[in-house]
Design a protein around this motif. Structure first.
Motif, PDB file in Angstrom:
ATOM      1  N   GLU A  92       0.830  -1.208   0.000  1.00  0.00           N
ATOM      2  CA  GLU A  92       0.000   0.000   0.000  1.00  0.00           C
ATOM      3  C   GLU A  92       0.867   1.260   0.000  1.00  0.00           C
ATOM      4  O   GLU A  92       0.631   2.201  -0.767  1.00  0.00           O
ATOM      5  N   PHE A  93       1.875   1.281   0.868  1.00  0.00           N
ATOM      6  CA  PHE A  93       2.761   2.441   0.965  1.00  0.00           C
ATOM      7  C   PHE A  93       3.471   2.702  -0.365  1.00  0.00           C
ATOM      8  O   PHE A  93       3.494   3.830  -0.856  1.00  0.00           O
ATOM      9  N   GLY A 139       2.658   1.687  -3.330  1.00  0.00           N
ATOM     10  CA  GLY A 139       1.684   2.062  -4.352  1.00  0.00           C
ATOM     11  C   GLY A 139       1.334   3.545  -4.277  1.00  0.00           C
ATOM     12  O   GLY A 139       1.273   4.230  -5.307  1.00  0.00           O
ATOM     13  N   ARG A 140       1.103   4.040  -3.065  1.00  0.00           N
ATOM     14  CA  ARG A 140       0.790   5.467  -2.887  1.00  0.00           C
ATOM     15  C   ARG A 140       1.985   6.340  -3.275  1.00  0.00           C
ATOM     16  O   ARG A 140       1.823   7.371  -3.940  1.00  0.00           O
ATOM     17  N   ALA A 177       2.400   6.342  -7.077  1.00  0.00           N
ATOM     18  CA  ALA A 177       1.360   7.143  -7.725  1.00  0.00           C
ATOM     19  C   ALA A 177       1.635   8.635  -7.594  1.00  0.00           C
ATOM     20  O   ALA A 177       1.290   9.422  -8.479  1.00  0.00           O
ATOM     21  N   ALA A 178       2.271   9.023  -6.503  1.00  0.00           N
ATOM     22  CA  ALA A 178       2.602  10.427  -6.275  1.00  0.00           C
ATOM     23  C   ALA A 178       3.938  10.828  -6.885  1.00  0.00           C
ATOM     24  O   ALA A 178       4.306  11.998  -6.859  1.00  0.00           O
TER      25      ALA A 178
END
Length: 72
Positions: free
Chosen positions: A54-55, A57-58, A61-62
């Motif tokens: 999750e980390f 991926g975020r 994406a940023a």
């Protein structure tokens, strides 16, 4: 260690595509410690895997880089 944005993206893709169960089949039997049984260790590592997925991926994406620290 610094993971540049392209490395964070690679890491995110790897984590999204890899099967934790397959990794566990390969390495899980050799892991142990801290007085936990195999299922407790598996669940703890699965939770870490999901959090990391999750980390990353975020961050990917940023377009962020990530500082990685390993405590030995």
């Amino acid at each position: 260690m610094i993971l540049e944005p392209f490395e964070v993206s690679q890491t995110a893709r790897f984590l999204a595509g890899v099967s934790f169960d397959e990794l566990w089949k390969i390495a899980g039997a050799g892991l142990g410690g801290r007085g936990q049984d195999g299922e407790e260790i598996r669940q703890e590592l699965l939770d870490h895997h999901r959090d990391l997925e999750e980390f990353c991926g975020r961050a990917a994406a940023a377009g962020h880089a990530v500082v990685r620290v390993v405590w030995a």
